[in-house]
Design a protein around this motif. Structure first.
Motif, short mmCIF file in Angstrom:
data_model
loop_
_atom_site.label_atom_id
_atom_site.label_comp_id
_atom_site.label_asym_id
_atom_site.label_seq_id
_atom_site.Cartn_x
_atom_site.Cartn_y
_atom_site.Cartn_z
N ILE A 57 0.95 -1.37 0.20
CA ILE A 57 0.00 -0.01 0.00
C ILE A 57 0.93 1.27 -0.02
O ILE A 57 0.58 2.34 -0.31
CB ILE A 57 -1.04 -0.22 1.14
CG1 ILE A 57 -0.41 -0.02 2.42
CG2 ILE A 57 -2.19 -1.07 0.97
CD1 ILE A 57 -1.27 0.10 3.77
N GLY A 58 2.09 1.20 0.26
CA GLY A 58 2.91 2.43 0.17
C GLY A 58 4.27 2.12 0.57
O GLY A 58 4.74 0.87 0.90
N ALA A 59 5.24 3.03 0.46
CA ALA A 59 6.71 2.89 0.88
C ALA A 59 7.16 4.23 1.32
O ALA A 59 6.51 5.43 1.00
CB ALA A 59 7.48 2.47 -0.55
N SER A 60 8.41 4.39 2.15
CA SER A 60 8.95 5.59 2.51
C SER A 60 10.27 5.41 2.62
O SER A 60 10.87 4.14 2.51
CB SER A 60 8.31 5.74 3.90
OG SER A 60 8.70 4.97 4.81
N SER A 61 10.90 6.54 2.32
CA SER A 61 12.56 6.49 2.46
C SER A 61 13.07 8.12 2.60
O SER A 61 12.45 8.89 2.34
CB SER A 61 13.30 6.32 1.07
OG SER A 61 14.59 6.04 1.30
N ASP A 62 14.24 8.09 3.42
CA ASP A 62 14.65 9.40 3.87
C ASP A 62 15.30 10.06 2.43
O ASP A 62 15.85 11.37 2.59
CB ASP A 62 15.36 9.54 5.13
CG ASP A 62 16.65 8.64 5.01
OD1 ASP A 62 16.81 8.26 3.74
OD2 ASP A 62 17.49 8.47 5.86
N LEU A 108 10.61 7.43 -6.52
CA LEU A 108 11.33 8.48 -5.47
C LEU A 108 11.15 9.90 -6.24
O LEU A 108 11.64 10.17 -7.33
CB LEU A 108 12.72 8.06 -5.20
CG LEU A 108 13.09 6.61 -4.63
CD1 LEU A 108 14.42 6.52 -4.90
CD2 LEU A 108 12.59 6.61 -3.33
N LEU A 109 10.43 10.79 -5.39
CA LEU A 109 10.04 11.96 -5.98
C LEU A 109 10.67 13.07 -4.88
O LEU A 109 10.24 12.91 -3.83
CB LEU A 109 8.70 12.16 -5.97
CG LEU A 109 7.91 11.12 -7.17
CD1 LEU A 109 6.39 11.39 -6.93
CD2 LEU A 109 8.36 11.59 -8.57
N GLY A 110 11.43 13.93 -5.67
CA GLY A 110 11.91 15.10 -4.99
C GLY A 110 13.18 14.48 -4.27
O GLY A 110 13.31 14.54 -2.85
N LEU A 111 14.22 13.90 -4.63
CA LEU A 111 15.31 13.40 -3.94
C LEU A 111 15.95 14.52 -3.22
O LEU A 111 16.22 15.68 -3.67
CB LEU A 111 16.30 12.86 -4.99
CG LEU A 111 15.93 11.76 -5.96
CD1 LEU A 111 16.99 11.39 -6.97
CD2 LEU A 111 15.91 10.33 -5.00
N LEU A 123 14.71 1.72 2.53
CA LEU A 123 13.14 1.84 1.98
C LEU A 123 12.45 0.95 2.59
O LEU A 123 12.85 -0.20 3.12
CB LEU A 123 13.20 1.39 0.53
CG LEU A 123 11.67 1.42 -0.11
CD1 LEU A 123 11.43 2.66 -0.57
CD2 LEU A 123 11.65 0.44 -1.45
N THR A 124 11.25 1.43 3.24
CA THR A 124 10.43 0.95 4.11
C THR A 124 9.31 0.41 3.15
O THR A 124 8.44 1.57 2.74
CB THR A 124 9.98 1.57 5.25
OG1 THR A 124 11.11 1.58 6.23
CG2 THR A 124 9.15 0.68 6.21
N THR A 134 11.63 -3.17 5.82
CA THR A 134 12.82 -2.07 5.68
C THR A 134 13.64 -2.95 4.99
O THR A 134 14.40 -3.88 5.57
CB THR A 134 13.21 -1.22 6.93
OG1 THR A 134 12.01 -0.79 7.49
CG2 THR A 134 14.25 -0.25 6.39
N ILE A 135 14.09 -2.44 3.80
CA ILE A 135 15.42 -3.08 2.99
C ILE A 135 16.29 -2.03 2.73
O ILE A 135 16.16 -0.94 2.84
CB ILE A 135 14.72 -3.79 1.82
CG1 ILE A 135 14.15 -2.64 0.87
CG2 ILE A 135 13.83 -5.01 2.18
CD1 ILE A 135 13.96 -3.33 -0.59
N GLU A 136 17.53 -2.45 2.48
CA GLU A 136 18.59 -1.69 1.85
C GLU A 136 18.62 -1.83 0.45
O GLU A 136 18.80 -2.74 -0.04
CB GLU A 136 20.06 -1.98 2.53
CG GLU A 136 20.90 -1.21 2.56
CD GLU A 136 20.97 0.22 3.17
OE1 GLU A 136 21.28 1.09 2.90
OE2 GLU A 136 19.93 0.09 4.30
N VAL A 137 18.54 -0.64 -0.35
CA VAL A 137 18.43 -0.75 -1.64
C VAL A 137 19.65 -0.02 -2.13
O VAL A 137 20.14 1.25 -2.03
CB VAL A 137 17.40 0.07 -2.24
CG1 VAL A 137 17.34 0.26 -3.77
CG2 VAL A 137 15.86 -0.28 -1.57
N PRO A 138 20.40 -1.17 -3.16
CA PRO A 138 21.68 -0.27 -3.65
C PRO A 138 21.25 0.32 -4.89
O PRO A 138 20.32 0.29 -5.71
CB PRO A 138 22.59 -1.82 -4.01
CG PRO A 138 21.73 -2.60 -4.05
CD PRO A 138 20.21 -2.47 -3.27
#
Length: 172
Positions: A57-62, A108-111, A123-124, A134-138
């Protein structure tokens, strides 16, 4: 209740994830179109190992101001355009869903920073039933369409994207 049954019931109570939701994420990776890009895309393979339907349903990342689930659609003139997926990405029981170039993907919008080859970020992923994962994305700026670390194919319009890891999520 026998001593064995009581012990087993107690163990199950201490292990809430034992008999709960199970989603596996494989071969996640990210791509951007240039060093100055304001957006990027993430691709991966999702495996719903549940005996029930699940929805991403969604995702988030800093690393970005917004993270959205996207796909490509073709209009009446034959022009492809990217649109946000309303309602999430559904997965039937025991289904594998590819998030790939030219299809479903995480946008990813507005890096908040440049994504350079070899970098990675968290990325969660949020699910309707399962716990967030939560995963680590290379960041893989060299991966070509049809080439992946785990034998999976990925394809996304004009952006090229990449993670070589696997994450397992247990819901509750």
């Amino acid at each position: 209740m026998s001593t064995k049954s009581t012990l087993f019931a107690g163990l199950l109570a201490l292990m809430p994830g034992f008999a709960s939701a199970h989603v596996v994420i494989e071969d996640a990776y990210a791509r951007v179109s240039s060093a100055m890009a304001q957006s990027g895309a993430i691709f991966m393979t999702l495996h719903n190992h549940n005996d029930f339907a699940e929805v991403l349903i969604g995702a988030s990342s800093d690393v970005a101001q917004r993270v959205e689930l996207h796909t490509h659609i073709q209009n009446a003139e034959g022009v492809m355009r990217m649109v946000e997926v309303e309602g999430g990405i559904a997965m039937a029981p025991d289904e594998t869903v590819m998030l790939e170039r030219g299809g479903l993907h995480v946008m990813l919008l507005g890096l908040n920073r440049a994504l350079a080859h070899g970098d990675s970020f968290s990325l969660t992923l949020e699910f309707q039933t399962s716990d967030p994962i939560t995963i680590e994305v290379p960041v893989d700026l060299e991966r070509m369409p049809g080439h992946s670390a785990g034998g999976m194919q990925h394809d996304h319009g004009q952006m090229d994207h990449g993670s070589h890891g696997t994450a397992h999520g247990n819901g509750g």
